[in-house]
Write a protein that holds these residues in place. Structure first.
Motif, PDB file in Angstrom:
ATOM      1  N   ALA A 234      12.407  19.511  15.239  1.00 53.30           N
ATOM      2  CA  ALA A 234      13.617  19.921  14.518  1.00 53.30           C
ATOM      3  C   ALA A 234      13.339  20.397  13.094  1.00 53.30           C
ATOM      4  N   PRO A 235      12.529  19.712  12.303  1.00 47.30           N
ATOM      5  CA  PRO A 235      12.334  20.182  10.922  1.00 47.30           C
ATOM      6  C   PRO A 235      11.424  21.401  10.815  1.00 47.30           C
ATOM      7  N   LEU A 236      10.756  21.763  11.896  1.00 45.05           N
ATOM      8  CA  LEU A 236       9.820  22.880  11.839  1.00 45.05           C
ATOM      9  C   LEU A 236      10.535  24.194  11.547  1.00 45.05           C
ATOM     10  N   VAL A 237      11.700  24.409  12.120  1.00 44.66           N
ATOM     11  CA  VAL A 237      12.453  25.649  11.894  1.00 44.66           C
ATOM     12  C   VAL A 237      12.859  25.747  10.427  1.00 44.66           C
ATOM     13  N   SER A 238      13.379  24.656   9.878  1.00 47.97           N
ATOM     14  CA  SER A 238      13.766  24.649   8.460  1.00 47.97           C
ATOM     15  C   SER A 238      12.561  24.900   7.568  1.00 47.97           C
ATOM     16  N   LEU A 239      11.473  24.268   7.887  1.00 44.80           N
ATOM     17  CA  LEU A 239      10.255  24.430   7.096  1.00 44.80           C
ATOM     18  C   LEU A 239       9.776  25.876   7.111  1.00 44.80           C
ATOM     19  N   LEU A 240       9.796  26.493   8.274  1.00 44.51           N
ATOM     20  CA  LEU A 240       9.354  27.885   8.369  1.00 44.51           C
ATOM     21  C   LEU A 240      10.298  28.821   7.630  1.00 44.51           C
ATOM     22  N   LEU A 241      11.595  28.543   7.675  1.00 43.89           N
ATOM     23  CA  LEU A 241      12.548  29.373   6.938  1.00 43.89           C
ATOM     24  C   LEU A 241      12.341  29.270   5.433  1.00 43.89           C
ATOM     25  N   VAL A 242      11.957  28.099   4.957  1.00 47.07           N
ATOM     26  CA  VAL A 242      11.719  27.915   3.530  1.00 47.07           C
ATOM     27  C   VAL A 242      10.370  28.508   3.127  1.00 47.07           C
ATOM     28  N   LEU A 243       9.356  28.342   3.960  1.00 48.21           N
ATOM     29  CA  LEU A 243       8.011  28.787   3.604  1.00 48.21           C
ATOM     30  C   LEU A 243       7.783  30.285   3.774  1.00 48.21           C
ATOM     31  N   ALA A 244       8.471  30.921   4.695  1.00 51.24           N
ATOM     32  CA  ALA A 244       8.225  32.342   4.979  1.00 51.24           C
ATOM     33  C   ALA A 244       8.365  33.220   3.730  1.00 51.24           C
ATOM     34  N   PRO A 245       9.450  33.117   2.977  1.00 50.98           N
ATOM     35  CA  PRO A 245       9.526  33.953   1.765  1.00 50.98           C
ATOM     36  C   PRO A 245       8.429  33.628   0.754  1.00 50.98           C
ATOM     37  N   GLY A 246       8.077  32.352   0.643  1.00 48.55           N
ATOM     38  CA  GLY A 246       7.019  31.964  -0.286  1.00 48.55           C
ATOM     39  C   GLY A 246       5.680  32.550   0.103  1.00 48.55           C
ATOM     40  N   ILE A 247       5.399  32.574   1.388  1.00 49.19           N
ATOM     41  CA  ILE A 247       4.130  33.142   1.854  1.00 49.19           C
ATOM     42  C   ILE A 247       4.097  34.639   1.596  1.00 49.19           C
ATOM     43  N   VAL A 248       5.220  35.318   1.805  1.00 43.29           N
ATOM     44  CA  VAL A 248       5.272  36.756   1.571  1.00 43.29           C
ATOM     45  C   VAL A 248       5.085  37.064   0.081  1.00 43.29           C
ATOM     46  N   VAL A 249       5.739  36.295  -0.774  1.00 43.60           N
ATOM     47  CA  VAL A 249       5.664  36.547  -2.216  1.00 43.60           C
ATOM     48  C   VAL A 249       4.331  36.086  -2.796  1.00 43.60           C
ATOM     49  N   LEU A 250       3.917  34.881  -2.448  1.00 40.14           N
ATOM     50  CA  LEU A 250       2.713  34.308  -3.043  1.00 40.14           C
ATOM     51  C   LEU A 250       1.434  34.591  -2.261  1.00 40.14           C
ATOM     52  N   GLY A 251       1.546  35.083  -1.062  1.00 34.54           N
ATOM     53  CA  GLY A 251       0.380  35.285  -0.202  1.00 34.54           C
ATOM     54  C   GLY A 251      -0.755  36.026  -0.865  1.00 34.54           C
TER      55      GLY A 251
END
Length: 181
Positions: free
Chosen positions: A35-52
């Motif tokens: 269950a928390p994996l979807v929330s985690l991915l939604l939060v991390l995806a923009p960070g990975i794109v910006v900070l990657g």
């Protein structure tokens, strides 16, 4: 009294038959663990794109090392959740429907009245949608997750197959063993 309405779906029947032994179905267990994996991915995806692109310069070993640590952290979190829900006690109660919830209001919690008269709000539902009629008694299997209640399965108590869905002798043994932990 209106005639009995037999609306217990096959997926719900399968859940009831498994929950009556005090265990979760594979699908219910996976839903609770991931269950928390979807929330985690939604939060991390923009960070990975910006900070990657910048992570390579900030972290020795570049993005691969940071990704490896991130995956290890997520893996540990999932393993701890898997262990927790594999040992969680399944609760059973006969509860009464309080209010009907239309299908199109699927996000609203199911609210039932417990045997002690208190309202029980199920913040999460791992059961197929089943219409709840006010004043009708239901056989309810659920988990307690902190202060929240998670609905696993329910069926009308006056259903012709209701005796098949009541807790088995193994339910009480498993419940007491898991409750003691």
């Amino acid at each position: 009294m209106r005639p009995f309405d037999d609306r217990v779906s096959e997926p719900m029947r399968a859940r009831l038959l498994m929950n009556r032994h005090g265990t979760l179905t594979t699908e219910q267990w996976k839903d609770m663990v991931f269950a928390p994996l979807v929330s985690l991915l939604l939060v991390l995806a923009p960070g990975i794109v910006v900070l990657g692109p910048r992570l390579g310069a900030l972290v020795w070993g570049g993005f691969g090392l940071a990704a490896l640590f991130g995956l290890a952290a997520v893996g540990v979190m999932l393993a701890l959740r898997a262990r927790r829900y594999a040992r969680a006690p399944v609760h059973f109660a006969v509860m009464q429907g309080v209010q009907a919830r239309p299908f199109w209001l699927f996000w609203r919690p199911v609210i039932l009245r417990g045997e002690d008269g208190n309202l029980v709000r199920f913040s999460k539902q791992l059961a197929p949608h089943t219409p709840v009629r006010p004043g009708t008694d239901y056989l309810v299997y659920y988990l307690r997750d902190g202060d929240a209640h998670v609905l696993l399965s329910l069926a009308p108590a006056d259903h012709p197959d209701a005796e098949l869905w009541r807790p088995s002798p193994a339910f009480e043994v498993r419940f007491n063993r898991r409750q003691a932990r």
